[in-house]
Scaffold this active site. Structure first.
Site, PDB file in Angstrom:
ATOM      1  N   HIS A 326     -13.177  -4.063 -17.460  1.00 22.00           N
ATOM      2  CA  HIS A 326     -12.376  -3.888 -16.237  1.00 22.00           C
ATOM      3  C   HIS A 326     -12.966  -2.764 -15.364  1.00 22.00           C
ATOM      4  O   HIS A 326     -13.103  -1.629 -15.806  1.00 22.00           O
ATOM      5  CB  HIS A 326     -10.931  -3.572 -16.613  1.00 22.00           C
ATOM      6  CG  HIS A 326      -9.998  -3.646 -15.461  1.00 22.00           C
ATOM      7  ND1 HIS A 326      -9.286  -4.777 -15.134  1.00 22.00           N
ATOM      8  CD2 HIS A 326      -9.671  -2.720 -14.541  1.00 22.00           C
ATOM      9  CE1 HIS A 326      -8.568  -4.553 -14.072  1.00 22.00           C
ATOM     10  NE2 HIS A 326      -8.779  -3.318 -13.687  1.00 22.00           N
ATOM     11  N   ALA A 327     -13.323  -3.102 -14.129  1.00 24.76           N
ATOM     12  CA  ALA A 327     -14.048  -2.154 -13.272  1.00 24.76           C
ATOM     13  C   ALA A 327     -13.216  -0.910 -12.973  1.00 24.76           C
ATOM     14  O   ALA A 327     -12.020  -0.997 -12.706  1.00 24.76           O
ATOM     15  CB  ALA A 327     -14.440  -2.836 -11.965  1.00 24.76           C
ATOM     16  N   HIS A 356     -15.244  -1.576  -3.489  1.00 19.88           N
ATOM     17  CA  HIS A 356     -13.945  -0.973  -3.814  1.00 19.88           C
ATOM     18  C   HIS A 356     -14.140   0.262  -4.703  1.00 19.88           C
ATOM     19  O   HIS A 356     -13.630   1.347  -4.414  1.00 19.88           O
ATOM     20  CB  HIS A 356     -13.033  -1.989  -4.514  1.00 19.88           C
ATOM     21  CG  HIS A 356     -11.706  -1.426  -4.912  1.00 19.88           C
ATOM     22  ND1 HIS A 356     -10.597  -1.474  -4.091  1.00 19.88           N
ATOM     23  CD2 HIS A 356     -11.307  -0.761  -6.020  1.00 19.88           C
ATOM     24  CE1 HIS A 356      -9.578  -0.863  -4.689  1.00 19.88           C
ATOM     25  NE2 HIS A 356      -9.988  -0.426  -5.867  1.00 19.88           N
ATOM     26  N   GLU A 357     -14.913   0.103  -5.771  1.00 21.54           N
ATOM     27  CA  GLU A 357     -15.112   1.220  -6.700  1.00 21.54           C
ATOM     28  C   GLU A 357     -15.933   2.341  -6.059  1.00 21.54           C
ATOM     29  O   GLU A 357     -15.666   3.519  -6.277  1.00 21.54           O
ATOM     30  CB  GLU A 357     -15.786   0.724  -7.991  1.00 21.54           C
ATOM     31  CG  GLU A 357     -15.000  -0.352  -8.754  1.00 21.54           C
ATOM     32  CD  GLU A 357     -13.578   0.053  -9.112  1.00 21.54           C
ATOM     33  OE1 GLU A 357     -13.309   1.270  -9.211  1.00 21.54           O
ATOM     34  OE2 GLU A 357     -12.726  -0.843  -9.264  1.00 21.54           O
ATOM     35  N   HIS A 360     -13.792   4.703  -4.189  1.00 24.85           N
ATOM     36  CA  HIS A 360     -13.188   5.752  -5.022  1.00 24.85           C
ATOM     37  C   HIS A 360     -14.175   6.905  -5.231  1.00 24.85           C
ATOM     38  O   HIS A 360     -13.820   8.076  -5.110  1.00 24.85           O
ATOM     39  CB  HIS A 360     -12.796   5.186  -6.395  1.00 24.85           C
ATOM     40  CG  HIS A 360     -11.571   4.309  -6.378  1.00 24.85           C
ATOM     41  ND1 HIS A 360     -10.371   4.706  -5.829  1.00 24.85           N
ATOM     42  CD2 HIS A 360     -11.359   3.065  -6.882  1.00 24.85           C
ATOM     43  CE1 HIS A 360      -9.472   3.739  -5.994  1.00 24.85           C
ATOM     44  NE2 HIS A 360     -10.047   2.727  -6.619  1.00 24.85           N
ATOM     45  N   GLU A 384      -6.869   3.780  -2.939  1.00 25.53           N
ATOM     46  CA  GLU A 384      -7.163   2.358  -3.117  1.00 25.53           C
ATOM     47  C   GLU A 384      -7.711   1.712  -1.845  1.00 25.53           C
ATOM     48  O   GLU A 384      -8.351   0.665  -1.891  1.00 25.53           O
ATOM     49  CB  GLU A 384      -5.909   1.596  -3.565  1.00 25.53           C
ATOM     50  CG  GLU A 384      -5.367   2.002  -4.921  1.00 25.53           C
ATOM     51  CD  GLU A 384      -6.372   1.848  -6.051  1.00 25.53           C
ATOM     52  OE1 GLU A 384      -7.263   0.983  -5.953  1.00 25.53           O
ATOM     53  OE2 GLU A 384      -6.279   2.621  -7.024  1.00 25.53           O
ATOM     54  N   HIS A 486       0.798  -4.330 -15.353  1.00 29.26           N
ATOM     55  CA  HIS A 486       1.209  -2.991 -14.926  1.00 29.26           C
ATOM     56  C   HIS A 486       2.599  -2.590 -15.406  1.00 29.26           C
ATOM     57  O   HIS A 486       2.923  -1.407 -15.399  1.00 29.26           O
ATOM     58  CB  HIS A 486       1.116  -2.868 -13.401  1.00 29.26           C
ATOM     59  CG  HIS A 486      -0.274  -3.089 -12.884  1.00 29.26           C
ATOM     60  ND1 HIS A 486      -0.883  -4.330 -12.914  1.00 29.26           N
ATOM     61  CD2 HIS A 486      -1.190  -2.239 -12.369  1.00 29.26           C
ATOM     62  CE1 HIS A 486      -2.101  -4.226 -12.414  1.00 29.26           C
ATOM     63  NE2 HIS A 486      -2.315  -2.982 -12.078  1.00 29.26           N
ATOM     64  N   TYR A 496      -0.642  -0.336  -4.201  1.00 32.91           N
ATOM     65  CA  TYR A 496      -1.444  -1.456  -3.715  1.00 32.91           C
ATOM     66  C   TYR A 496      -0.844  -2.052  -2.441  1.00 32.91           C
ATOM     67  O   TYR A 496      -1.556  -2.556  -1.578  1.00 32.91           O
ATOM     68  CB  TYR A 496      -1.592  -2.529  -4.804  1.00 32.91           C
ATOM     69  CG  TYR A 496      -2.267  -1.995  -6.036  1.00 32.91           C
ATOM     70  CD1 TYR A 496      -3.618  -1.663  -6.028  1.00 32.91           C
ATOM     71  CD2 TYR A 496      -1.551  -1.769  -7.212  1.00 32.91           C
ATOM     72  CE1 TYR A 496      -4.245  -1.146  -7.154  1.00 32.91           C
ATOM     73  CE2 TYR A 496      -2.173  -1.257  -8.348  1.00 32.91           C
ATOM     74  CZ  TYR A 496      -3.513  -0.942  -8.309  1.00 32.91           C
ATOM     75  OH  TYR A 496      -4.123  -0.434  -9.418  1.00 32.91           O
TER      76      TYR A 496
END
Ligand SMILES: *[C@@H]1O[C@H](CO)[C@@H](O)[C@H](O)[C@H]1NC(C)=O
Ligand SMILES: *[C@@H]1O[C@H](CO)[C@@H](O)[C@H](O)[C@H]1NC(C)=O
Ligand SMILES: *[C@@H]1O[C@H](CO)[C@@H](O)[C@H](O)[C@H]1NC(C)=O
Ligand SMILES: [Zn+2]
Length: 620
Positions: A326-327, A356-357, A360, A384, A486, A496
């Site tokens: 999971h990234a 996306h990552e 961060h 996010e 979650h 989100y």
């Protein structure tokens, strides 16, 4: 830990002493945080019992350190001090832990529930082996168009997850509330919401939702009609109240709908941009995709990744050990070690995940000089949003052409509508889901919803906001919230939803700054140093200021505003309105009759639902 010689007596109002103490705290915290992250990284990238043992050990060291910091900080009467920075820092440190016994109980419950979720398999259609969520069930939902099969798997997943954790979940909620109350919150939902530093946060969310719901309603109506064509043989399964059966949307939770693009594509004969084959033909590998992303951020004037990033990140699946794929993005709290862990594949979806990552990581780099406690997003939604914001430019045909992944930019309206429909299925469909998860949890934490109505409340929200209904009858023996990661993992979710709003609001502003003219969805901010500077100034703040200050830094506004979503999807909205003209756009707020069977109260609730048919209507 630095101990001040103030024992008993008055609490200190000395800001100088508080500053010294905070400096010392910051110094120690960065090394304790670093060791904790290091231990987790070692486990997540090499799943052995030994590494897990070391991780739990580091977690205990961390929690004792935090508890001691709390005791030390309470020497100061910081709430009465004048310096806002001191107050803000002290506030983040001053969190009291439950007694160690109860901390262990909480962790055990969480581990047990998460275990149920992550080991669940759906078995029993006679021939096949049992199916895991990833990738088996996900692939089934993406590909199958078999009503009965999907319905069976939908129910099977819920039988194997939620049903098996309901009472543990209740105990878990109680312990979390206890910890929250210890710290002066009404309940744990209150504690989570307080992180947003907003007077009436639920009201803000409702306002944002109301801004976008007219667009969602149009999408819902169109998708429902297309599904009725596809599933003409099962037309009786579509409830009269206008809901969409939840198992038909290409996703286990109906949270994003891009897997049914082929059923709803506006112009099937026109091109739909997908660069997977171009990436593969051009022999991209994981490194090249990451370099591509790095280049985008650099074009805005943001920093390149430090050498340590390339040395230590895990960007492909290793063959010599088990890892969690999971990234995720990691800040090691020492100002130069930032990493990504991802099993990158060469696809368009991966391309977006990498951005996306990387978003961060850029946030980590920008706020690295803040005290440890401020090395966070202005709120979690900001964190996010950054990478998704960049993706919005990357997926434009103009940009894909620029980087050689698309030969010629198709510019006719029909191709454009295909593009926007795809984006809507990926992003817009998500909004009510992103909004309702924590509405449910807030209601559970506050006690408004107790264990006897956990599932009823869940479906009330699903029917009302998403306009979807269960394909098979539900009851309180089920616990459908527990079928979504979650909830057992206890990760807050409203971030989100907030991120989905912010990324469009940021994009609208950055596009203005970069001199873009024309429709918002065509904007590519690549190369705009002006946009980059604005972004940089906001990211550098970390959490040192309340989020409205950060938002103002970038957009000049202090309020979140979802109208940029409407701007972005405007051509699609017009097209959907034409398609939907003369069709019913409404669905009943209440779930379809018979979709929920309860115990002894069913007569009364049936009477109520007959007496009070509330209709969810959007006026055009
Ligand atoms: C407030 O405290 C911070 C950190 O403790 C310090 O750096 C800053 O100079 C102080 N501000 C004022 C106006 O005294
Ligand atoms: C994985 O962790 C084990 C310790 O449990 C260690 O012996 C091994 O070398 C690690 N493997 C890699 C590739 O780092
Ligand atoms: C990608 O290819 C380049 C050379 O073309 C190589 O140096 C690099 O190690 C490759 N990356 C991965 C993750 O295989
Ligand atoms: Zn993320």
């Amino acid at each position: 830990m630095l101990i001040l010689g103030i024992v008993g007596g008055e609490k200190s109002l000395d800001e100088g002493a508080a500053t010294l103490w905070l400096n010392e705290y910051n110094h120690l915290a960065s090394s304790v945080y670093n060791e904790r992250v290091q231990a987790s990284w070692n486990y997540y990238t090499n799943l052995t019992d030994h590494n897990q043992h070391l991780m739990v050990k580091a977690e205990l060291v961390f929690s004792r350190f935090e508890q001691e910091a709390y005791r030390n900080a309470s020497i100061f009467d910081w709430k009465k001090m004048n310096n806002e920075t001191i107050k803000r820092l002290m506030k983040t440190i001053s969190y009291m832990r439950l007694p160690e016994e109860e901390v262990k109980q909480t962790e055990n419950l969480r581990n047990r529930i998460t275990q149920v979720y992550s080991t669940a398999e759906v078995c029993g259609d006679g021939t096949d082996r049992c199916l895991l969520l990833e990738p088996d069930l996900q692939n089934k939902f993406a590909e199958s168009k078999d009503w009965d099969e999907l319905s069976r798997l939908w129910k099977g997943w819920r039988d194997e997850t939620g049903r098996k954790m309901k009472s543990d979940y209740e105990a878990f909620v109680k312990l979390q509330n206890k910890a929250a109350k210890l710290n002066g919150f009404d309940d744990n939902g209150h504690r989570w919401r307080a992180k947003y530093e907003t007077e009436d946060f639920p009201q803000l969310c409702e306002k944002l939702w109301n801004q976008v719901s007219p667009l969602y309603v149009q999408l819902h109506a169109y998708v429902k009609r297309q599904l009725k064509k596809t599933y003409a043989d099962n037309i009786d399964g579509f409830p009269d109240g206008g809901h969409i059966p939840a198992h038909l949307l290409g996703n286990m939770w109906g949270q994003t709908w891009d897997n049914i693009f082929d059923l709803v594509v506006p112009f099937p004969d026109k091109q739909t941009v997908d660069v997977t084959s171009a990436l593969q033909q051009q022999k991209y590998n994981a490194t090249a995709i990451f370099r591509l992303s790095e280049d985008f951020f650099e074009s805005l004037g943001l920093d390149p990744m430090p050498e340590a990033f390339w040395e230590h990140s895990m960007i492909t699946r290793p063959t010599d050990r088990e890892v969690v794929c999971h990234a995720s993005a990691w800040d090691f709290y020492n100002q130069n070690d930032f990493r990504i862990k991802m099993c990158t594949e060469v696809t368009q979806e991966s391309l977006l995940t990498v951005h996306h990552e990387m978003g961060h990581v850029h946030y980590f780099i920008m706020y690295k000089d803040q005290p440890v406690m401020f090395r966070r997003g202005a709120n979690s939604g900001f964190h996010e949003a950054l990478g998704d914001l960049i993706s919005m430019s990357v997926v434009t045909p103009k940009h894909l052409q620029l980087i050689g992944l698309l030969e010629e930019s198709p510019e006719d309206n029909e191709t454009e509508l295909n593009f926007l429909m795809k984006r809507a299925l990926e992003r817009l469909s998500f909004l009510p889901f992103g909004y309702l998860i924590d509405q449910w949890r807030w209601s559970v934490f506050s006690g408004e919803t107790d264990i006897d109505s956990y599932n009823r409340k869940w479906w009330e929200l699903r029917c009302k906001y998403q306009g979807i209904s269960p394909p098979v009858s539900r009851s309180e023996s089920d616990f459908d919230p527990g079928a979504k990661f979650h909830i057992p993992n206890n990760t807050p979710y409203i971030r989100y939803f907030i991120s989905s709003v912010l990324q469009y609001q940021f994009q609208r502003e950055l596009c203005n700054i970069s001199g873009h003219t024309g429709p918002l969805h065509r904007c590519d901010i690549y190369g705009s140093k002006e946009a980059g500077t604005k972004l940089r100034n906001m990211l550098m703040l970390g959490q040192s200021k309340p989020w409205p200050d950060a938002l103002e830094q970038l957009t000049g506004q202090r309020e979140m505003d979802a109208t940029a979503i409407i701007d972005y999807f405007r051509p699609l909205m017009e097209w959907l309105k034409e398609q939907n003209a003369g069709h019913d756009l409404s669905w009943e707020e209440e779930c379809p009759h018979g979709s929920f069977t309860s115990g002894s109260n069913s007569l009364i609730s049936t009477m109520f639902s007959l007496l009070l048919p509330v209709i969810y209507i959007v006026l055009l």
